[in-house]
Enzyme design. Sequence first.
Site, PDB file in Angstrom:
ATOM      1  N   TRP A  15      13.039 -27.064  45.820  1.00  0.00           N
ATOM      2  CA  TRP A  15      11.649 -27.031  46.302  1.00  0.00           C
ATOM      3  C   TRP A  15      10.959 -28.361  46.041  1.00  0.00           C
ATOM      4  CZ3 TRP A  15      11.293 -23.690  49.834  1.00  0.00           C
ATOM      5  CH2 TRP A  15      11.985 -22.488  49.759  1.00  0.00           C
ATOM      6  N   ASP A  21       3.388 -27.131  41.932  1.00  0.00           N
ATOM      7  CA  ASP A  21       3.796 -25.976  42.740  1.00  0.00           C
ATOM      8  C   ASP A  21       4.127 -24.863  41.749  1.00  0.00           C
ATOM      9  OD1 ASP A  21       5.067 -24.066  44.226  1.00  0.00           O
ATOM     10  OD2 ASP A  21       6.637 -25.380  45.022  1.00  0.00           O
ATOM     11  N   LYS A  71       5.322 -13.731  45.053  1.00  0.00           N
ATOM     12  CA  LYS A  71       6.118 -13.434  43.862  1.00  0.00           C
ATOM     13  C   LYS A  71       5.236 -12.704  42.833  1.00  0.00           C
ATOM     14  CE  LYS A  71       8.471 -17.591  45.213  1.00  0.00           C
ATOM     15  NZ  LYS A  71       9.601 -17.079  45.936  1.00  0.00           N
TER      16      LYS A  71
HETATM   17  N1  PMP Z   1       8.048 -23.472  46.081  1.00  0.00           N
HETATM   18  C1  PMP Z   1       8.740 -22.619  45.312  1.00  0.00           C
HETATM   19  C2  PMP Z   1       8.871 -22.890  43.848  1.00  0.00           C
HETATM   20  C3  PMP Z   1       9.308 -21.471  45.891  1.00  0.00           C
HETATM   21  O1  PMP Z   1       9.997 -20.623  45.125  1.00  0.00           O
HETATM   22  C4  PMP Z   1       9.141 -21.238  47.277  1.00  0.00           C
HETATM   23  C5  PMP Z   1       9.694 -20.026  47.968  1.00  0.00           C
HETATM   24  N2  PMP Z   1      10.638 -19.310  47.358  1.00  0.00           N
HETATM   25  C6  PMP Z   1       8.448 -22.187  48.038  1.00  0.00           C
HETATM   26  C7  PMP Z   1       7.895 -23.275  47.397  1.00  0.00           C
HETATM   27  C8  PMP Z   1       8.248 -22.020  49.518  1.00  0.00           C
HETATM   28  O2  PMP Z   1       7.250 -21.070  49.685  1.00  0.00           O
HETATM   29  P1  PMP Z   1       6.799 -20.541  51.121  1.00  0.00           P
HETATM   30  O3  PMP Z   1       7.919 -19.688  51.631  1.00  0.00           O
HETATM   31  O4  PMP Z   1       5.564 -19.750  50.768  1.00  0.00           O
HETATM   32  O5  PMP Z   1       6.518 -21.691  51.988  1.00  0.00           O
END
Ligand code: PMP
Length: 361
Positions: A102, A172, A196
């Site tokens: 991520w 994030d 989550k």
């Molecule tokens: N950052 C993290 C730490 C994640 O775990 C996730 C999704 N699992 C995301 C970003 C992406 O999130 P989204 O699907 O809401 O764009």
Amino acid sequence: MERAYNFNAGPSALPLDVLQLAQKELVNFKETGMSVMELSHRSKEYDRVHEDAQQLLRELLEIPDNYDVLFMQGGASLQFAMIPMNFLGKEQTANYVLTGSWSEKAVKEAKFIGETKIGASTKESGYSTIPSIADITYSSDDAYLHITSNNTIYGTQWQTYPTGHSIPLIADMSSDILSRPIPVSEFGLIYAGAQKNLGPSGVTVVIIRKDLHERTPDHLPTMLRYDTQSKSNSLYNTPPTFAIYMLSQVLAWVKEKGGTTAIAKQNEAKAKLIYDAIDESSGFYRGHAEQGSRSLMNITFNLPSDELNKKFLQEAKEKGFVGLNGHRSIGGCRASTYNAVPVEACEALRQFMVEFKRIHS
Ligand code: PMP
């Protein structure tokens, strides 16, 4: 029907009490004769929902008054782009700490906008650790320093944050927001997709220090600007009303549980059940994350062979455990123990792990 032992990484388990309340209120919300989904987002009934969600979040995370609490759409992934669009000026450099996929996705978006650098990376160790704060390189004129507080895929989590400098710290927190107290005033911006710990997918929470709005360039389109949602209290356009309603109920549930300090204690106890099963298995289960970097939200591990991984996952599925497969990029197993996963589910998983090891080692 029985509830599954839900260890999904996201979307993931929601508190049963919240689901049942939503069910009760579904067709007639607060005597309106309508569902929350059918209310105008300009009505006083919806306004109350919106305000409740903001107030509860402020209370639970002790968010100071000089921060806005915004409800956005586009997931955490849109934040990857909006952050550099709003804050990465010409002739500036944005600093990213790489601790997993991520973070890599976040820096990829920033590169479309301007100059970036990597302040630290644990890629070489297979993202099994969080870098030590002393190893992060930055300079005082970096546009911001970006971290991923919990690495959902690799199962690592920052234990302390890289604070104590004047660069806005951006995090994030998609996979660990509300799992423990956060020193919000140390951050310039915190963002998290809700799916989550906060509620269903569809709403992304952004907590932003108000002075940062000054940095947004004039040419940026309306919907990509943080100040648009700040000025309109996240009602510039139609917000995801049902997701925000669910968020407000999840926040009320966390408050009833005693807030983030009590939730953190519970999360530690839940994760300990599973980490103990790993540590007491004489190497049968091998945790991916190094001890000092272990996540309390995503517990990643492997069995001695791919064949045993498969057998473990198959038998777990037959016993009613859901979502234990590791992310498709790294394989193995992963148990996500977010706030709403009950201790009983973790206890059941621990017992299953002990029993599986007894039979197969
Ligand atoms: N950052 C993290 C730490 C994640 O775990 C996730 C999704 N699992 C995301 C970003 C992406 O999130 P989204 O699907 O809401 O764009």
